[in-house]
Design a protein around this motif. Structure first.
Motif, PDB file in Angstrom:
ATOM      1  N   GLU A 132       0.829  -1.218   0.000  1.00 49.19           N
ATOM      2  CA  GLU A 132       0.000   0.000   0.000  1.00 49.19           C
ATOM      3  C   GLU A 132       0.860   1.264   0.000  1.00 49.19           C
ATOM      4  O   GLU A 132       0.583   2.220  -0.732  1.00 49.19           O
ATOM      5  N   VAL A 133       1.914   1.261   0.811  1.00 49.56           N
ATOM      6  CA  VAL A 133       2.809   2.424   0.862  1.00 49.56           C
ATOM      7  C   VAL A 133       3.441   2.640  -0.513  1.00 49.56           C
ATOM      8  O   VAL A 133       3.481   3.763  -1.044  1.00 49.56           O
ATOM      9  N   PHE A 134       3.901   1.566  -1.122  1.00 45.33           N
ATOM     10  CA  PHE A 134       4.558   1.656  -2.435  1.00 45.33           C
ATOM     11  C   PHE A 134       3.593   2.201  -3.493  1.00 45.33           C
ATOM     12  O   PHE A 134       3.940   3.086  -4.284  1.00 45.33           O
ATOM     13  N   LEU A 135       2.375   1.691  -3.521  1.00 36.57           N
ATOM     14  CA  LEU A 135       1.413   2.143  -4.539  1.00 36.57           C
ATOM     15  C   LEU A 135       1.051   3.613  -4.341  1.00 36.57           C
ATOM     16  O   LEU A 135       0.992   4.386  -5.305  1.00 36.57           O
ATOM     17  N   GLU A 141       3.584  10.419  -7.311  1.00 35.29           N
ATOM     18  CA  GLU A 141       4.659  10.985  -8.153  1.00 35.29           C
ATOM     19  C   GLU A 141       4.300  11.020  -9.628  1.00 35.29           C
ATOM     20  O   GLU A 141       4.985  11.635 -10.435  1.00 35.29           O
ATOM     21  N   ARG A 142       3.264  10.274 -10.019  1.00 38.82           N
ATOM     22  CA  ARG A 142       2.885  10.217 -11.437  1.00 38.82           C
ATOM     23  C   ARG A 142       1.378   9.943 -11.552  1.00 38.82           C
ATOM     24  O   ARG A 142       0.778   9.362 -10.641  1.00 38.82           O
ATOM     25  N   ALA A 143       0.830  10.323 -12.675  1.00 39.65           N
ATOM     26  CA  ALA A 143      -0.618  10.164 -12.857  1.00 39.65           C
ATOM     27  C   ALA A 143      -1.005   8.705 -13.079  1.00 39.65           C
ATOM     28  O   ALA A 143      -2.073   8.257 -12.662  1.00 39.65           O
ATOM     29  N   TYR A 144      -0.134   7.968 -13.748  1.00 37.63           N
ATOM     30  CA  TYR A 144      -0.409   6.556 -14.073  1.00 37.63           C
ATOM     31  C   TYR A 144       0.790   5.701 -13.684  1.00 37.63           C
ATOM     32  O   TYR A 144       1.859   6.226 -13.370  1.00 37.63           O
ATOM     33  N   LEU A 145       0.621   4.387 -13.759  1.00 31.23           N
ATOM     34  CA  LEU A 145       1.694   3.510 -13.278  1.00 31.23           C
ATOM     35  C   LEU A 145       2.997   3.687 -14.054  1.00 31.23           C
ATOM     36  O   LEU A 145       4.074   3.519 -13.497  1.00 31.23           O
ATOM     37  N   LEU A 146       2.887   4.028 -15.335  1.00 35.25           N
ATOM     38  CA  LEU A 146       4.113   4.193 -16.123  1.00 35.25           C
ATOM     39  C   LEU A 146       4.563   5.645 -16.247  1.00 35.25           C
ATOM     40  O   LEU A 146       5.576   5.914 -16.877  1.00 35.25           O
ATOM     41  N   TYR A 179      -6.920   8.099  -8.408  1.00 36.30           N
ATOM     42  CA  TYR A 179      -6.392   7.282  -9.514  1.00 36.30           C
ATOM     43  C   TYR A 179      -7.495   6.383 -10.092  1.00 36.30           C
ATOM     44  O   TYR A 179      -7.718   6.368 -11.312  1.00 36.30           O
ATOM     45  N   THR A 180      -8.192   5.662  -9.242  1.00 39.73           N
ATOM     46  CA  THR A 180      -9.217   4.737  -9.765  1.00 39.73           C
ATOM     47  C   THR A 180     -10.390   5.506 -10.384  1.00 39.73           C
ATOM     48  O   THR A 180     -11.000   5.032 -11.336  1.00 39.73           O
ATOM     49  N   GLU A 181     -10.655   6.701  -9.869  1.00 36.56           N
ATOM     50  CA  GLU A 181     -11.718   7.514 -10.491  1.00 36.56           C
ATOM     51  C   GLU A 181     -11.315   7.925 -11.909  1.00 36.56           C
ATOM     52  O   GLU A 181     -12.147   7.974 -12.807  1.00 36.56           O
TER      53      GLU A 181
END
Ligand SMILES: N[C@@H](CCC(=O)N[C@@H](CS)C(=O)NCC(=O)O)C(=O)O
Length: 194
Positions: A132-135, A141-146, A179-181
């Motif tokens: 959870e902390v990592f995610l 720091e970024r809008a999406y995972l990449l 993010y999920t929204e």
């Protein structure tokens, strides 16, 4: 033509979402799966070796596991720009996020829900709180995972965050909620979930 072996309101919705984002023709074949109490049986119409969904058939090939199906489909359509191609500096990060869902995220959250004590070294994933902390840090720091662009990693692993949050298996934070929204606002997500 792709044939997706599918069940509504299940993990195979991730692949419906991906196929919708890709905008390629596909058909779904509804299959039954075993119940959480172990009831039922493997549907013989489902090519998945364990009777799970999703499974995909394409040109005589069988592909199963969300991570594998996602990589298979995005590799077939590099022009759709949903994934970094081999050689791209983000390729390694992309594949890592695909593996993260079934290899780290889901087992960590499921084991916590089941009350199984985490054993470092023995278990192949990190404890739920660390995940959870990592995610949360990543998505702060970024809008999406990449990075700043949406990719199929947000369908595979982002979709799992969405799913885990709905079932209260992962802590809801403003970061993960926003993010999920943003994922749920995508027309392809809405079509797949409908
Ligand atoms: N690791 C698999 C998980 C697939 C999975 O467990 N799907 C569930 C539905 S959400 C299922 O088919 N369950 C039936 C069963 O376990 O027999 C993947 O990522 O594709």
């Amino acid at each position: 033509m792709f044939t997706l072996f599918h069940k509504a309101k299940s993990r195979s919705c991730s692949i419906v979402w991906l196929l919708e984002e890709l905008g390629v023709p596909y058909e779904t074949k509804a299959v039954t799966i075993r119940g959480m109490d172990g009831s039922g049986a493997i549907d013989p119409a489902n090519p998945h070796p364990h009777g799970k969904v999703p499974a995909l058939e394409h040109d005589g090939q069988r592909v199963f596991e969300i991570a594998a199906i996602t990589a298979y489909l995005t590799d077939l359509y590099p022009e759709k720009a949903l994934a970094p191609v081999p050689g791209d500096p983000l390729r390694g990060e992309y594949l890592s996020w695909l593996a993260y869902r079934p290899g780290v995220l889901e087992p960590a959250m499921m084991m916590r829900r089941l009350g199984v004590k985490h054993i470092y070294g023995a278990m192949g994933w990190a404890p739920a709180e660390e995940v959870e902390v990592f995610l949360n840090k990543t998505l702060s720091e970024r809008a999406y995972l990449l990075g700043e662009n949406f990719s199929a990693a947000d369908i595979a692993t982002g979709g799992a965050i969405d799913f885990l949050m709905k079932f209260k298996l992962i802590g809801e934070t403003p970061m993960l909620k926003a993010y999920t929204e943003s994922l749920a606002a995508r027309p392809a997500y809405q079509k797949a979930m409908a």
